[in-house]
Structure formats: C-alpha cells, structure tokens
Design a protein around this motif. Sequence first.
Motif, PDB file in Angstrom:
ATOM      1  N   ARG A   1      28.156  39.511  31.008  1.00 49.87           N
ATOM      2  CA  ARG A   1      27.925  38.327  31.837  1.00 49.87           C
ATOM      3  C   ARG A   1      29.036  37.290  31.736  1.00 49.87           C
ATOM      4  O   ARG A   1      29.137  36.421  32.587  1.00 49.87           O
TER       5      ARG A   1
ATOM      6  N   ASN B   1      36.544  40.167  33.157  1.00 48.92           N
ATOM      7  CA  ASN B   1      35.484  39.421  33.825  1.00 48.92           C
ATOM      8  C   ASN B   1      34.196  40.244  33.889  1.00 48.92           C
ATOM      9  O   ASN B   1      34.184  41.352  34.404  1.00 48.92           O
ATOM     10  N   ASP B   2      33.111  39.687  33.349  1.00 47.59           N
ATOM     11  CA  ASP B   2      31.800  40.347  33.337  1.00 47.59           C
ATOM     12  C   ASP B   2      31.820  41.721  32.657  1.00 47.59           C
ATOM     13  O   ASP B   2      31.052  42.603  33.015  1.00 47.59           O
TER      14      ASP B   2
ATOM     15  N   SER C   1      32.208  35.230  32.137  1.00 48.90           N
ATOM     16  CA  SER C   1      33.295  35.185  33.108  1.00 48.90           C
ATOM     17  C   SER C   1      34.263  34.034  32.853  1.00 48.90           C
ATOM     18  O   SER C   1      35.270  33.912  33.533  1.00 48.90           O
TER      19      SER C   1
ATOM     20  N   GLU D   1      29.814  29.000  41.498  1.00 52.90           N
ATOM     21  CA  GLU D   1      29.472  29.337  42.875  1.00 52.90           C
ATOM     22  C   GLU D   1      27.989  29.650  43.037  1.00 52.90           C
ATOM     23  O   GLU D   1      27.410  29.359  44.065  1.00 52.90           O
ATOM     24  N   LEU D   2      27.385  30.252  42.035  1.00 52.30           N
ATOM     25  CA  LEU D   2      25.972  30.618  42.156  1.00 52.30           C
ATOM     26  C   LEU D   2      25.136  29.761  41.215  1.00 52.30           C
ATOM     27  O   LEU D   2      24.626  28.725  41.598  1.00 52.30           O
ATOM     28  N   HIS D   3      24.995  30.192  39.996  1.00 52.38           N
ATOM     29  CA  HIS D   3      24.206  29.465  39.000  1.00 52.38           C
ATOM     30  C   HIS D   3      24.957  29.486  37.671  1.00 52.38           C
ATOM     31  O   HIS D   3      24.678  30.325  36.823  1.00 52.38           O
ATOM     32  N   PRO D   4      25.908  28.563  37.479  1.00 58.84           N
ATOM     33  CA  PRO D   4      26.661  28.593  36.227  1.00 58.84           C
ATOM     34  C   PRO D   4      25.751  28.333  35.034  1.00 58.84           C
ATOM     35  O   PRO D   4      24.833  27.530  35.107  1.00 58.84           O
TER      36      PRO D   4
ATOM     37  N   TYR E   1      33.017  29.695  37.808  1.00 63.58           N
ATOM     38  CA  TYR E   1      33.441  28.986  39.011  1.00 63.58           C
ATOM     39  C   TYR E   1      32.323  28.117  39.583  1.00 63.58           C
ATOM     40  O   TYR E   1      32.541  27.299  40.450  1.00 63.58           O
TER      41      TYR E   1
ATOM     42  N   ASP F   1      28.841  32.119  32.079  1.00 66.79           N
ATOM     43  CA  ASP F   1      28.580  33.059  33.173  1.00 66.79           C
ATOM     44  C   ASP F   1      28.810  32.276  34.455  1.00 66.79           C
ATOM     45  O   ASP F   1      28.359  31.131  34.571  1.00 66.79           O
ATOM     46  N   ASP F   2      29.500  32.856  35.403  1.00 58.68           N
ATOM     47  CA  ASP F   2      29.795  32.201  36.676  1.00 58.68           C
ATOM     48  C   ASP F   2      30.549  30.898  36.441  1.00 58.68           C
ATOM     49  O   ASP F   2      30.110  29.825  36.837  1.00 58.68           O
TER      50      ASP F   2
END
Length: 149
Positions: A140, A85-86, A142, A108-111, A106, A103-104
């Motif tokens: 980056r 991951n990352d 994930s 949760e932030l900014h996929p 999940y 990237d991201d």
Amino acid sequence: MALKSFKSAATLVAGAVAGAVMLLTATPASAANPPYDGCPAWALCLYQDGGGSGSKAIVVPPAAGGHTEIVRLTKVHFLNGTLANDQVSSWLNNSQCQIEFWDDAYGELHPSQVDFATSWNWGAKADYAAGTSTYYNNDRISGLRFYCP
C-alpha cells in the motif's frame, strides 16, 4: 621411463576423480539473502517481500538538522528494476529520521498514513507479509515523509 609415465597418468586420474567427487558432493550456494540484508547506515531500505526479503530499494533521507522531505515511490525502483510504488512488503530504518509511510501520497483518492517510524530508532522495521498482524498494509505504501532532527 614407462614407470614414470604410468605414475603421472595415475596421479592425473586420481586428481580428476577427486575433483569430480568434490563437484558432485558440494552443497548448492544459497540464492537468497539473509533477512534485512545489506541496508547501509543512514538509509531506509524497502523490501519487495515480507520479512526483509526479496529485492530492496535503498532510500537516502535528507541530512540531519530539521530537514523534511517527501519521497514519492513512483520514482523509486527496487534493485531488480520493479517500481516500488505499492509494492513494499517490509522495511528497515537505519537512519535517525522520523518517517511517515503514506498510501496515496498524492491525495487523489483517500490519503492515509499506513505506518510510522520514530526518530533515533535505528534498526526499526516492519513486516506486512501474510500471517503478520500488519498484513493489511502489504503493497500500500506510495510515499514517505522524512523528518530528520
């Protein structure tokens, strides 16, 4: 009898000297694998370092036939035990699958989609190491989304 012992001793010493010379002049074995080395067919290989070097993680996509699968790199490890991951700096696709690199994953932030590999493009690769045009994608990724026609 003494002459025979002398010849045996001389042969033994000569052999030992030759062996020592070979040991001292041998070239050291390379510890590094060739770039993108050892990626099996029908697999995606993720490399910890740029240029297909460093430890790798082998991800086997789903079977062909229109299957889609999402793989979270929070569950994938490089062969050296490090979580992928990352940590991906380059990859090689030896499958027929289309792959989205996220990237991201999940959300949760900014996929965001970081990269893309088209289907039926065996040997496609990317390198995110410093000095490449895609260096901003280094470490980056994930998640992966496979689509296998």
